[in-house]
Design a protein around this motif. Structure first.
Motif, PDB file in Angstrom:
ATOM      1  N   GLU A 179     106.351 -23.372 111.110  1.00 18.22           N
ATOM      2  CA  GLU A 179     107.189 -23.142 109.935  1.00 18.22           C
ATOM      3  C   GLU A 179     108.636 -23.540 110.228  1.00 18.22           C
ATOM      4  O   GLU A 179     109.300 -24.169 109.405  1.00 18.22           O
ATOM      5  CB  GLU A 179     107.119 -21.675 109.531  1.00 18.22           C
ATOM      6  N   LEU A 180     109.111 -23.205 111.421  1.00 17.75           N
ATOM      7  CA  LEU A 180     110.468 -23.607 111.816  1.00 17.75           C
ATOM      8  C   LEU A 180     110.592 -25.126 111.889  1.00 17.75           C
ATOM      9  O   LEU A 180     111.608 -25.701 111.498  1.00 17.75           O
ATOM     10  CB  LEU A 180     110.832 -23.001 113.172  1.00 17.75           C
ATOM     11  N   LEU A 181     109.546 -25.771 112.394  1.00 21.17           N
ATOM     12  CA  LEU A 181     109.569 -27.235 112.474  1.00 21.17           C
ATOM     13  C   LEU A 181     109.604 -27.870 111.084  1.00 21.17           C
ATOM     14  O   LEU A 181     110.282 -28.885 110.879  1.00 21.17           O
ATOM     15  CB  LEU A 181     108.365 -27.747 113.266  1.00 21.17           C
ATOM     16  N   CYS A 182     108.903 -27.280 110.125  1.00 19.01           N
ATOM     17  CA  CYS A 182     108.945 -27.795 108.748  1.00 19.01           C
ATOM     18  C   CYS A 182     110.328 -27.654 108.155  1.00 19.01           C
ATOM     19  O   CYS A 182     110.829 -28.568 107.484  1.00 19.01           O
ATOM     20  CB  CYS A 182     107.911 -27.081 107.882  1.00 19.01           C
ATOM     21  N   ALA A 222     113.085 -27.598 109.875  1.00 15.93           N
ATOM     22  CA  ALA A 222     113.908 -28.573 110.581  1.00 15.93           C
ATOM     23  C   ALA A 222     113.696 -29.966 110.006  1.00 15.93           C
ATOM     24  O   ALA A 222     114.650 -30.745 109.860  1.00 15.93           O
ATOM     25  CB  ALA A 222     113.589 -28.562 112.075  1.00 15.93           C
ATOM     26  N   ALA A 223     112.453 -30.303 109.663  1.00 17.06           N
ATOM     27  CA  ALA A 223     112.152 -31.613 109.089  1.00 17.06           C
ATOM     28  C   ALA A 223     112.833 -31.774 107.736  1.00 17.06           C
ATOM     29  O   ALA A 223     113.340 -32.856 107.416  1.00 17.06           O
ATOM     30  CB  ALA A 223     110.645 -31.793 108.943  1.00 17.06           C
ATOM     31  N   GLU A 224     112.867 -30.711 106.942  1.00 18.88           N
ATOM     32  CA  GLU A 224     113.526 -30.777 105.646  1.00 18.88           C
ATOM     33  C   GLU A 224     115.033 -30.969 105.795  1.00 18.88           C
ATOM     34  O   GLU A 224     115.646 -31.730 105.055  1.00 18.88           O
ATOM     35  CB  GLU A 224     113.259 -29.497 104.853  1.00 18.88           C
ATOM     36  N   GLU A 225     115.608 -30.270 106.768  1.00 17.59           N
ATOM     37  CA  GLU A 225     117.063 -30.328 106.928  1.00 17.59           C
ATOM     38  C   GLU A 225     117.541 -31.567 107.669  1.00 17.59           C
ATOM     39  O   GLU A 225     118.520 -32.189 107.305  1.00 17.59           O
ATOM     40  CB  GLU A 225     117.565 -29.080 107.640  1.00 17.59           C
ATOM     41  N   ILE A 263     116.673 -26.844 115.321  1.00 17.44           N
ATOM     42  CA  ILE A 263     116.038 -25.949 114.372  1.00 17.44           C
ATOM     43  C   ILE A 263     117.125 -25.192 113.616  1.00 17.44           C
ATOM     44  O   ILE A 263     118.026 -24.622 114.237  1.00 17.44           O
ATOM     45  CB  ILE A 263     115.108 -24.954 115.092  1.00 17.44           C
ATOM     46  N   PRO A 264     117.053 -25.171 112.270  1.00 21.77           N
ATOM     47  CA  PRO A 264     118.042 -24.441 111.479  1.00 21.77           C
ATOM     48  C   PRO A 264     117.767 -22.940 111.504  1.00 21.77           C
ATOM     49  O   PRO A 264     117.249 -22.363 110.561  1.00 21.77           O
ATOM     50  CB  PRO A 264     117.879 -25.028 110.075  1.00 21.77           C
TER      51      PRO A 264
END
Length: 91
Positions: free
Chosen positions: A45-48, A50-53, A64-65
């Motif tokens: 979930e954190l990686l997703c 991060a991918a969005e940001e 990671i945000p």
């Protein structure tokens, strides 16, 4: 007959084998996370996020945000869970 001085010097910029350097927080704290932790649902979930940001084409260290203190608490909790499963030294 001793260890060469070149072997005594450790490069802190290189992650140990099996670990991934991850930066998070506004102060950009760096963590070393074992590759097996990357498959956990919370981490995915954190990686997703991060991918969005940051987009998938981000160069350099994985960012990671997430606040560094909260991520550190997640790592501690994950390590406790991993030990109960019989996995040691995951993080």
């Amino acid at each position: 007959m001793g260890v060469r001085s070149s072997k005594l010097k450790k490069n802190i910029n290189i992650a140990p084998r099996g670990y991934v350097p991850i930066c998070c927080g506004d102060e950009t704290r760096r963590f070393m996370v074992h590759r097996k932790a990357l498959a956990e649902a919370d981490f995915l979930e954190l990686l997703c996020k991060a991918a969005e940001e940051y987009d998938f084409c981000h160069d350099g260290v994985l960012r990671i945000p997430y606040e560094a203190k909260e991520f550190e608490e997640w790592m501690i909790n994950y390590k406790k869970i991993a030990k109960t499963r019989g996995q040691i030294d995951i993080i």
